[in-house]
Design a protein around this motif. Structure first.
Motif, PDB file in Angstrom:
ATOM      1  N   ILE A   1      -5.389  -2.415  -3.485  1.00  0.00           N
ATOM      2  CA  ILE A   1      -6.212  -1.213  -3.440  1.00  0.00           C
ATOM      3  C   ILE A   1      -7.271  -1.375  -2.359  1.00  0.00           C
ATOM      4  O   ILE A   1      -7.990  -2.381  -2.332  1.00  0.00           O
ATOM      5  N   GLU A   2      -7.362  -0.402  -1.475  1.00  0.00           N
ATOM      6  CA  GLU A   2      -8.311  -0.463  -0.365  1.00  0.00           C
ATOM      7  C   GLU A   2      -9.367   0.649  -0.509  1.00  0.00           C
ATOM      8  O   GLU A   2      -9.057   1.821  -0.364  1.00  0.00           O
ATOM      9  N   PRO A   3     -10.623   0.281  -0.807  1.00  0.00           N
ATOM     10  CA  PRO A   3     -11.671   1.306  -0.887  1.00  0.00           C
ATOM     11  C   PRO A   3     -12.095   1.767   0.499  1.00  0.00           C
ATOM     12  O   PRO A   3     -12.281   0.949   1.411  1.00  0.00           O
ATOM     13  N   GLN A   4     -12.227   3.070   0.661  1.00  0.00           N
ATOM     14  CA  GLN A   4     -12.756   3.646   1.892  1.00  0.00           C
ATOM     15  C   GLN A   4     -13.966   4.491   1.511  1.00  0.00           C
ATOM     16  O   GLN A   4     -13.822   5.599   0.988  1.00  0.00           O
ATOM     17  N   MET A   5     -15.158   3.944   1.737  1.00  0.00           N
ATOM     18  CA  MET A   5     -16.390   4.566   1.272  1.00  0.00           C
ATOM     19  C   MET A   5     -17.382   4.733   2.410  1.00  0.00           C
ATOM     20  O   MET A   5     -17.424   3.930   3.350  1.00  0.00           O
ATOM     21  N   ALA A   6     -18.198   5.776   2.316  1.00  0.00           N
ATOM     22  CA  ALA A   6     -19.326   5.976   3.229  1.00  0.00           C
ATOM     23  C   ALA A   6     -20.549   6.287   2.377  1.00  0.00           C
ATOM     24  O   ALA A   6     -20.427   6.822   1.259  1.00  0.00           O
ATOM     25  N   LYS A   7     -21.737   5.974   2.895  1.00  0.00           N
ATOM     26  CA  LYS A   7     -22.949   6.143   2.085  1.00  0.00           C
ATOM     27  C   LYS A   7     -24.133   6.498   2.970  1.00  0.00           C
ATOM     28  O   LYS A   7     -24.120   6.305   4.177  1.00  0.00           O
TER      29      LYS A   7
ATOM     30  N   THR B   1      -1.809   2.643  -1.583  1.00  0.00           N
ATOM     31  CA  THR B   1      -0.460   2.415  -1.050  1.00  0.00           C
ATOM     32  C   THR B   1      -0.026   0.956  -1.233  1.00  0.00           C
ATOM     33  O   THR B   1       1.140   0.679  -1.522  1.00  0.00           O
ATOM     34  N   GLY B   2      -0.960   0.029  -1.077  1.00  0.00           N
ATOM     35  CA  GLY B   2      -0.628  -1.378  -1.274  1.00  0.00           C
ATOM     36  C   GLY B   2      -0.260  -1.683  -2.715  1.00  0.00           C
ATOM     37  O   GLY B   2       0.603  -2.530  -2.988  1.00  0.00           O
ATOM     38  N   LEU B   3      -0.903  -1.003  -3.644  1.00  0.00           N
ATOM     39  CA  LEU B   3      -0.586  -1.196  -5.066  1.00  0.00           C
ATOM     40  C   LEU B   3       0.836  -0.718  -5.357  1.00  0.00           C
ATOM     41  O   LEU B   3       1.577  -1.382  -6.102  1.00  0.00           O
ATOM     42  N   TYR B   4       1.228   0.430  -4.772  1.00  0.00           N
ATOM     43  CA  TYR B   4       2.592   0.922  -4.962  1.00  0.00           C
ATOM     44  C   TYR B   4       3.605  -0.138  -4.511  1.00  0.00           C
ATOM     45  O   TYR B   4       4.605  -0.397  -5.189  1.00  0.00           O
ATOM     46  N   GLN B   5       3.346  -0.748  -3.378  1.00  0.00           N
ATOM     47  CA  GLN B   5       4.269  -1.752  -2.841  1.00  0.00           C
ATOM     48  C   GLN B   5       4.333  -2.975  -3.735  1.00  0.00           C
ATOM     49  O   GLN B   5       5.423  -3.514  -3.987  1.00  0.00           O
ATOM     50  N   LYS B   6       3.177  -3.433  -4.230  1.00  0.00           N
ATOM     51  CA  LYS B   6       3.161  -4.616  -5.105  1.00  0.00           C
ATOM     52  C   LYS B   6       3.913  -4.355  -6.406  1.00  0.00           C
ATOM     53  O   LYS B   6       4.513  -5.273  -6.981  1.00  0.00           O
ATOM     54  N   LEU B   7       3.879  -3.120  -6.868  1.00  0.00           N
ATOM     55  CA  LEU B   7       4.551  -2.780  -8.119  1.00  0.00           C
ATOM     56  C   LEU B   7       6.011  -2.396  -7.918  1.00  0.00           C
ATOM     57  O   LEU B   7       6.718  -2.112  -8.892  1.00  0.00           O
TER      58      LEU B   7
ATOM     59  N   VAL C   1       8.406   3.346  -5.193  1.00  0.00           N
ATOM     60  CA  VAL C   1       8.699   4.142  -4.000  1.00  0.00           C
ATOM     61  C   VAL C   1       7.918   5.439  -4.134  1.00  0.00           C
ATOM     62  O   VAL C   1       8.091   6.185  -5.104  1.00  0.00           O
ATOM     63  N   HIS C   2       7.042   5.679  -3.164  1.00  0.00           N
ATOM     64  CA  HIS C   2       6.174   6.859  -3.236  1.00  0.00           C
ATOM     65  C   HIS C   2       6.168   7.550  -1.882  1.00  0.00           C
ATOM     66  O   HIS C   2       6.065   6.910  -0.840  1.00  0.00           O
ATOM     67  N   GLU C   3       6.310   8.854  -1.904  1.00  0.00           N
ATOM     68  CA  GLU C   3       6.282   9.633  -0.679  1.00  0.00           C
ATOM     69  C   GLU C   3       5.401  10.854  -0.909  1.00  0.00           C
ATOM     70  O   GLU C   3       5.551  11.552  -1.916  1.00  0.00           O
TER      71      GLU C   3
ATOM     72  N   LEU D   1      -8.556  13.697   0.303  1.00  0.00           N
ATOM     73  CA  LEU D   1      -8.995  12.715  -0.683  1.00  0.00           C
ATOM     74  C   LEU D   1      -7.837  12.114  -1.466  1.00  0.00           C
ATOM     75  O   LEU D   1      -8.049  11.495  -2.516  1.00  0.00           O
ATOM     76  N   ALA D   2      -6.614  12.275  -0.965  1.00  0.00           N
ATOM     77  CA  ALA D   2      -5.450  11.699  -1.633  1.00  0.00           C
ATOM     78  C   ALA D   2      -5.495  10.178  -1.530  1.00  0.00           C
ATOM     79  O   ALA D   2      -5.858   9.621  -0.492  1.00  0.00           O
ATOM     80  N   ASP D   3      -5.109   9.502  -2.615  1.00  0.00           N
ATOM     81  CA  ASP D   3      -5.216   8.042  -2.627  1.00  0.00           C
ATOM     82  C   ASP D   3      -4.009   7.347  -1.999  1.00  0.00           C
ATOM     83  O   ASP D   3      -3.947   6.115  -1.975  1.00  0.00           O
ATOM     84  N   ASP D   4      -3.060   8.138  -1.481  1.00  0.00           N
ATOM     85  CA  ASP D   4      -1.891   7.514  -0.863  1.00  0.00           C
ATOM     86  C   ASP D   4      -1.928   7.603   0.657  1.00  0.00           C
ATOM     87  O   ASP D   4      -0.922   7.338   1.317  1.00  0.00           O
ATOM     88  N   GLN D   5      -3.085   7.977   1.212  1.00  0.00           N
ATOM     89  CA  GLN D   5      -3.221   8.034   2.664  1.00  0.00           C
ATOM     90  C   GLN D   5      -4.618   7.570   3.069  1.00  0.00           C
ATOM     91  O   GLN D   5      -5.591   7.812   2.346  1.00  0.00           O
ATOM     92  N   HIS D   6      -4.712   6.917   4.223  1.00  0.00           N
ATOM     93  CA  HIS D   6      -6.002   6.522   4.768  1.00  0.00           C
ATOM     94  C   HIS D   6      -6.676   7.730   5.438  1.00  0.00           C
ATOM     95  O   HIS D   6      -6.007   8.680   5.840  1.00  0.00           O
ATOM     96  N   PHE D   7      -7.992   7.664   5.549  1.00  0.00           N
ATOM     97  CA  PHE D   7      -8.709   8.686   6.305  1.00  0.00           C
ATOM     98  C   PHE D   7      -8.307   8.607   7.781  1.00  0.00           C
ATOM     99  O   PHE D   7      -8.237   7.513   8.358  1.00  0.00           O
ATOM    100  N   THR D   8      -8.092   9.744   8.382  1.00  0.00           N
ATOM    101  CA  THR D   8      -7.938   9.785   9.836  1.00  0.00           C
ATOM    102  C   THR D   8      -9.324   9.802  10.470  1.00  0.00           C
ATOM    103  O   THR D   8     -10.338   9.984   9.777  1.00  0.00           O
TER     104      THR D   8
END
Length: 588
Positions: A160-166, A415-421, A424-426, A437-444
């Protein structure tokens, strides 16, 4: 379901004691080991289970009445096990200290912590005129310990990769899941909080015990200290067992030609002026009289702040809906008997939109000519402070955690969690920013820019409104903001709150602002709903009956997903409610 009406307090406090009529002189008791309800139970089952646990409200009100009652001889507080946060113990101690101005008081404890510190317990004990400790006990007042835990490494192991701004450097709620190391700003802020709590504790003990602060610091550095050493340092007055402490109180406090004994003991929350039967009758008369008096309404705001209607605690912490709070405030505004309002806040913050909605309702209430006093409990930070800052005055406890004027947002990329488990997710999107804000894509890069622009706008609005409400220049307020958490004591020094105290002081300030006499008001929770009104469907959003939490949200709090979210939150992972939140700090 909201059971914070006087009905629950009456059920808890007025159920007759079989075979033990209350007559003549009484010695009041508070037994902290039985628990204290900071808020009313969420449902009838909890109310039944809590029959022996008084609410803080009942303790405050009955101690205030008993202080000048001729039949009340004194008060014994059993405070060896205090299930309260430091700020909550401070508030109860204020009520005990006020009572002690009129009657003798005694605190007994088996010990204050076993090897560990017990600042809440000893804080409460010092409000009494005498302190007894069991010979085998100890006084543990070793200062304040706070911890900072960062979970990014654990999340990485899970994929799991957190992407946060503050906004800005002190907004450490984001750090707990997204920072690689403890920042200097986080360390500085946390150390300042610990120092503030410890110094306030020492100064309070020194004042109440009539000793020098250096003597208290000596005990802190030597903690835990034996009963004999505590006696030498004047931290306690007597060493003895419970039976000896009670015998001493009965002998010393007995009026002339009167004997006191165990039969005269009565819990504060079970006591009524004039006895069990006469107390109910006199309370009924008092209720009739109070209905003719001007009302100071109390509106509660407890839990993470969310849009909509919120939910009760379920298995985790409660959420308070901005719709519900605003309905309560509007109901007070429409009631001609209501002359002032106390907004009682215990919240770590939450949604920026929901907090702003409550802020607007507070201002509308003030514009109607009714003063509003915000009273902060253990927490009133970020969105909690946003909700409070529009009040005429703010009252906080020394150990309240407040401020945190800042904002954060982001998501957890899984996305990394899906792979470890081995999943297959699309993802499938329709719309350029459908996956923002979808958790299966990184911010552009474009999405990061959009997120940062949103944070800047919310932060700018928060700080400008706070500056206007507190009568400061924006630059002066912004220097105190930047996401920094302050104790109530430090917040008062910097002009973020007006007074240090609890609910009693908040009510007094509301009365003074409204030109009312404290002893000639009716203090009540808002709104006032009968049993039928609680279950009857609402006709509109303006109807007070619409203020109860809908059952769909209660049911949702027990779903597997909600339970996992609550467990993650308790472990310091994830954000419960929104952009305006405070990190969890536990005083040890």
């Amino acid at each position: 379901m909201d059971l914070s009406s006087p009905l629950i307090d009456r059920i808890i406090s007025r159920t007759p004691l079989k075979g033990r009529a209350q007559t003549g002189r009484v010695v009041l008791e508070i037994d902290l080991a039985r628990g204290v309800l900071v808020a009313a139970p969420d449902n009838p089952l909890q109310a039944v289970k809590a029959m022996n646990a008084p609410t803080m409200k009942v303790l405050r009100e009955n101690l205030r009445k008993a202080a000048k009652d001729k039949d009340v001889v004194g008060l014994v507080v059993h405070c060896g096990t205090v299930p309260l946060a430091l700020a909550q113990a401070q508030e109860l101690a204020l009520s005990v200290e006020d009572f002690a101005r009129y009657k003798p008081t005694l605190a007994f404890a088996h010990g204050f912590g076993e090897l560990a510190s017990d600042l809440p317990g000893y804080t409460l004990a010092t409000a009494c005129k005498e302190i007894w400790i069991q010979p085998s006990g100890q006084v543990g007042i070793g200062g304040v310990h706070l911890g900072i835990t960062l979970a990014k490494g654990l999340l990485a192991k899970l994929g799991i990769e957190p992407q946060m701004a503050k906004r800005h450097e002190y907004k450490s709620a984001a750090d707990r899941i997204a920072a690689d190391e403890v920042t200097e700003a986080n360390r500085e802020m946390t150390q300042a909080i610990a120092n503030s709590l410890a110094h306030d504790f020492v100064e309070t003990v020194a004042r109440r015990r009539g000793i020098g602060a250096e003597q208290v610091w000596e005990a802190v550095s030597q903690s835990p200290v034996t009963p004999e050493r505590a006696l030498d340092l004047r931290l306690v007055d007597h060493i003895g067992y419970r039976d000896e402490a009670l015998a001493h109180a009965f002998e010393q406090w007995a009026p002339k030609d009167t004997e006191l004994g165990a039969d005269q003991l009565r819990f504060v929350h079970r006591w009524h002026p004039g006895g069990a039967v006469g107390g109910v009758a006199s309370s009924a008369v008092k209720d009739l009289v109070e209905r003719r008096q001007p009302v100071v309404a109390v509106v509660g705001l407890r839990g993470a702040i969310v849009t909509g209607r919120g939910r009760s605690g379920g298995m985790g912490e409660p959420q308070v809906g901005a719709d519900v709070v605003c309905e309560h405030l509007r109901a007070a505004q429409r009631d001609e008997k209501v002359k002032a309002v106390v907004l009682r806040i215990d919240s770590p913050g939450g949604s920026a939109v929901a907090s702003d909605t409550i802020w607007r309702a507070v201002h509308q209430l003030r514009e109607s000519g009714r003063p509003v006093v915000a009273q902060m409990g253990a927490l009133a930070a970020s969105g909690g402070y946003y909700s409070a800052m529009g009040a005429d005055e703010i009252v906080a406890l020394p150990a309240t955690l407040t401020g945190s004027i800042g904002v954060l947002a982001g998501k957890m990329v899984t996305t990394g969690l899906y792979q470890k488990l081995g999943l297959v997710h699309e993802s499938v999107d329709s719309g350029e920013n459908a996956a923002f804000l979808a958790d299966d894509q990184h911010f552009t890069d474009e999405q990061w820019a959009r997120l940062n622009a949103w944070l800047d706008r919310i932060y700018d609005e928060f700080t400008h409104k706070a500056a206007a409400d507190r009568g400061m220049d924006h630059a002066q307020l912004e220097a105190l903001a930047r996401g920094r958490v302050w104790t109530g004591r430090d917040a008062q020094d910097r002009g973020l709150v007006d007074h240090l105290g609890g609910m009693d002081l908040a009510v007094e300030r509301a009365c003074q602002l409204a030109g009312l006499k404290r002893d000639r008001i009716h203090l009540r929770s808002q709104p006032v709903l009968g049993m039928l009104e609680r279950i009857r469907p609402a006709d509109s959003t303006e109807q007070p009956t619409a203020a109860s939490v809908d059952m769909a949200s209660v049911t949702a709090s027990w779903t597997p997903e909600a339970m996992l979210q609550q467990l993650a939150s308790r472990a310091g992972l994830g954000l419960q409610a929104g952009a305006l939140e405070i990190p969890r700090l536990v005083v040890r």
